[in-house]
Design an enzyme around this catalytic site. Sequence first.
Site, PDB file in Angstrom:
ATOM      1  N   ASP A  40       0.859  -1.196   0.000  1.00  0.00           N
ATOM      2  CA  ASP A  40       0.000   0.000   0.000  1.00  0.00           C
ATOM      3  C   ASP A  40       0.891   1.239   0.000  1.00  0.00           C
ATOM      4  O   ASP A  40       2.091   1.161   0.268  1.00  0.00           O
ATOM      5  CB  ASP A  40      -0.925   0.019   1.235  1.00  0.00           C
ATOM      6  CG  ASP A  40      -1.842   1.242   1.257  1.00  0.00           C
ATOM      7  OD1 ASP A  40      -2.465   1.542   0.210  1.00  0.00           O
ATOM      8  OD2 ASP A  40      -1.917   1.929   2.287  1.00  0.00           O
ATOM      9  N   SER A  41       0.280   2.385  -0.253  1.00  0.00           N
ATOM     10  CA  SER A  41       1.024   3.641  -0.207  1.00  0.00           C
ATOM     11  C   SER A  41       1.394   4.028   1.224  1.00  0.00           C
ATOM     12  O   SER A  41       2.196   4.936   1.422  1.00  0.00           O
ATOM     13  CB  SER A  41       0.166   4.762  -0.814  1.00  0.00           C
ATOM     14  OG  SER A  41      -0.979   4.951  -0.001  1.00  0.00           O
ATOM     15  N   TYR A  55      -0.549   8.607  -2.436  1.00  0.00           N
ATOM     16  CA  TYR A  55      -0.380   8.385  -3.876  1.00  0.00           C
ATOM     17  C   TYR A  55      -1.551   8.981  -4.674  1.00  0.00           C
ATOM     18  O   TYR A  55      -1.410   9.256  -5.859  1.00  0.00           O
ATOM     19  CB  TYR A  55      -0.349   6.885  -4.180  1.00  0.00           C
ATOM     20  CG  TYR A  55       0.954   6.164  -3.907  1.00  0.00           C
ATOM     21  CD1 TYR A  55       1.979   6.748  -3.169  1.00  0.00           C
ATOM     22  CD2 TYR A  55       1.145   4.885  -4.402  1.00  0.00           C
ATOM     23  CE1 TYR A  55       3.160   6.050  -2.926  1.00  0.00           C
ATOM     24  CE2 TYR A  55       2.325   4.187  -4.169  1.00  0.00           C
ATOM     25  CZ  TYR A  55       3.328   4.767  -3.436  1.00  0.00           C
ATOM     26  OH  TYR A  55       4.484   4.074  -3.208  1.00  0.00           O
ATOM     27  N   GLY A  56      -2.699   9.122  -4.022  1.00  0.00           N
ATOM     28  CA  GLY A  56      -3.959   9.381  -4.716  1.00  0.00           C
ATOM     29  C   GLY A  56      -4.069  10.698  -5.459  1.00  0.00           C
ATOM     30  O   GLY A  56      -5.008  10.898  -6.236  1.00  0.00           O
ATOM     31  N   CYS A 109      -4.473  -1.653  -2.055  1.00  0.00           N
ATOM     32  CA  CYS A 109      -4.601  -0.230  -2.384  1.00  0.00           C
ATOM     33  C   CYS A 109      -5.402  -0.131  -3.674  1.00  0.00           C
ATOM     34  O   CYS A 109      -5.027  -0.729  -4.685  1.00  0.00           O
ATOM     35  CB  CYS A 109      -3.207   0.366  -2.575  1.00  0.00           C
ATOM     36  SG  CYS A 109      -3.221   2.077  -3.146  1.00  0.00           S
ATOM     37  N   ASN A 110      -6.494   0.620  -3.630  1.00  0.00           N
ATOM     38  CA  ASN A 110      -7.321   0.783  -4.832  1.00  0.00           C
ATOM     39  C   ASN A 110      -6.630   1.630  -5.884  1.00  0.00           C
ATOM     40  O   ASN A 110      -6.744   1.380  -7.081  1.00  0.00           O
ATOM     41  CB  ASN A 110      -8.653   1.435  -4.457  1.00  0.00           C
ATOM     42  CG  ASN A 110      -9.523   0.505  -3.632  1.00  0.00           C
ATOM     43  OD1 ASN A 110     -10.355  -0.206  -4.167  1.00  0.00           O
ATOM     44  ND2 ASN A 110      -9.311   0.486  -2.334  1.00  0.00           N
ATOM     45  N   GLU A 164      -3.119   9.021   7.955  1.00  0.00           N
ATOM     46  CA  GLU A 164      -1.670   8.784   8.061  1.00  0.00           C
ATOM     47  C   GLU A 164      -1.088   9.480   9.293  1.00  0.00           C
ATOM     48  O   GLU A 164      -0.053   9.077   9.791  1.00  0.00           O
ATOM     49  CB  GLU A 164      -0.946   9.256   6.790  1.00  0.00           C
ATOM     50  CG  GLU A 164      -1.107   8.325   5.601  1.00  0.00           C
ATOM     51  CD  GLU A 164      -0.322   7.015   5.705  1.00  0.00           C
ATOM     52  OE1 GLU A 164       0.700   6.970   6.422  1.00  0.00           O
ATOM     53  OE2 GLU A 164      -0.744   6.027   5.080  1.00  0.00           O
ATOM     54  N   CYS A 188     -11.074   2.981  -0.858  1.00  0.00           N
ATOM     55  CA  CYS A 188      -9.687   3.306  -0.528  1.00  0.00           C
ATOM     56  C   CYS A 188      -9.434   2.567   0.774  1.00  0.00           C
ATOM     57  O   CYS A 188     -10.248   2.657   1.705  1.00  0.00           O
ATOM     58  CB  CYS A 188      -9.491   4.806  -0.332  1.00  0.00           C
ATOM     59  SG  CYS A 188      -7.869   5.209   0.373  1.00  0.00           S
ATOM     60  N   THR A 189      -8.324   1.843   0.831  1.00  0.00           N
ATOM     61  CA  THR A 189      -8.091   0.968   1.989  1.00  0.00           C
ATOM     62  C   THR A 189      -7.769   1.741   3.265  1.00  0.00           C
ATOM     63  O   THR A 189      -7.770   1.171   4.353  1.00  0.00           O
ATOM     64  CB  THR A 189      -6.979  -0.039   1.678  1.00  0.00           C
ATOM     65  OG1 THR A 189      -5.792   0.682   1.300  1.00  0.00           O
ATOM     66  CG2 THR A 189      -7.397  -0.960   0.543  1.00  0.00           C
ATOM     67  N   HIS A 190      -7.512   3.045   3.147  1.00  0.00           N
ATOM     68  CA  HIS A 190      -7.330   3.853   4.354  1.00  0.00           C
ATOM     69  C   HIS A 190      -8.671   4.093   5.072  1.00  0.00           C
ATOM     70  O   HIS A 190      -8.696   4.293   6.287  1.00  0.00           O
ATOM     71  CB  HIS A 190      -6.737   5.226   4.003  1.00  0.00           C
ATOM     72  CG  HIS A 190      -5.256   5.226   3.788  1.00  0.00           C
ATOM     73  ND1 HIS A 190      -4.664   4.701   2.663  1.00  0.00           N
ATOM     74  CD2 HIS A 190      -4.243   5.719   4.549  1.00  0.00           C
ATOM     75  CE1 HIS A 190      -3.346   4.864   2.747  1.00  0.00           C
ATOM     76  NE2 HIS A 190      -3.067   5.482   3.877  1.00  0.00           N
TER      77      HIS A 190
HETATM   78  N1  DGL Z   1      -4.852   3.234   0.362  1.00  0.00           N
HETATM   79  C1  DGL Z   1      -4.999   3.769  -0.914  1.00  0.00           C
HETATM   80  C2  DGL Z   1      -6.142   3.292  -1.748  1.00  0.00           C
HETATM   81  O1  DGL Z   1      -6.722   2.278  -1.447  1.00  0.00           O
HETATM   82  C3  DGL Z   1      -4.328   5.002  -1.393  1.00  0.00           C
HETATM   83  C4  DGL Z   1      -4.197   6.180  -0.523  1.00  0.00           C
HETATM   84  C5  DGL Z   1      -3.284   7.221  -1.105  1.00  0.00           C
HETATM   85  O2  DGL Z   1      -2.079   7.011  -1.051  1.00  0.00           O
HETATM   86  O3  DGL Z   1      -3.763   8.230  -1.628  1.00  0.00           O
HETATM   87  O4  DGL Z   1      -6.478   3.895  -2.722  1.00  0.00           O
END
Ligand code: DGL
Length: 265
Positions: A11-12, A43-44, A74-75, A152, A184-186
């Site tokens: 994941d990011s 990353y998004g 991570c999506n 985060e 989003c997994t967050h």
């Molecule tokens: N956890 C991430 C996802 O599922 C990305 C979050 C990010 O880095 O923006 O998309």
Amino acid sequence: MDKNLPIGVMDSGVGGLSVLKVLQKALPHEDFLYIGDTARTPYGQRTEAEIRAMVREMTDWLDAKGVKQLVVACNTITVLGTESIKNGYAFDVIGMSKGAELALSTTKNKKIGVMATPFTVASGAHKAAVQALDASAEVFAQGCPKFVPLIESGVFEGEAVQSAVAEYAAPLKAAGVDVVLLSCTHFPFIRPAVEAEFGEGVTVLDPAEATALQARLYLERAGLLKMQGTGHAEVCFTADAARGRAIAQHMLDTERCSFKEVSLK
Ligand code: DGL
């Protein structure tokens, strides 16, 4: 391929820990090697070229350590396409479930909300996955750029979270959705705040379980599933492992994990 190798999880940042939790439950005998790029999260809001370069560094690192499968927790990375991530590695790559079946089997009015990063929303992948199964379903995807920086930094409740959730929920409420996919997994870290904002009548869904079932199926088919022993997870972050560990305590059974800071170089 050696079945005693761990499963790689990527994941990011800390978001994929919400998937690792579900993986540990679905695959209790497996070891996991988690890499979260906390040095460069989020990353998004980045470009595709940037994300691809960072993903390549993480997959090369996992490949060098040795993994029997990679779960992209991570999506934002998944929507790049798992085939292009696999790109010659020996291990199978499992992406995050888009949750299309889950959403369609839950919705009553066929109005489905998606909360995700701006990159994931721009890809249109979740809308396409739902409409491939049911062209009459309506999908309303909302980019939520304020969520990942809060999560985060270990902030899961309070004023800043509530006002961001209210801001992003408003267009989905106005559209009349009756299910919301956390794409989003967050976002499972702030699930209680999201559920409270939408209230009764809207079901919040996390596609992590469908993802774990897919990972299990691939292992079974390849004869790589471990059937005994207690699994352990080595959780690695590219920066600030102490913060990562503190955040993990909100999500995981940390007794079954060890934490480390690593460099991808
Ligand atoms: N956890 C991430 C996802 O599922 C990305 C979050 C990010 O880095 O923006 O998309």
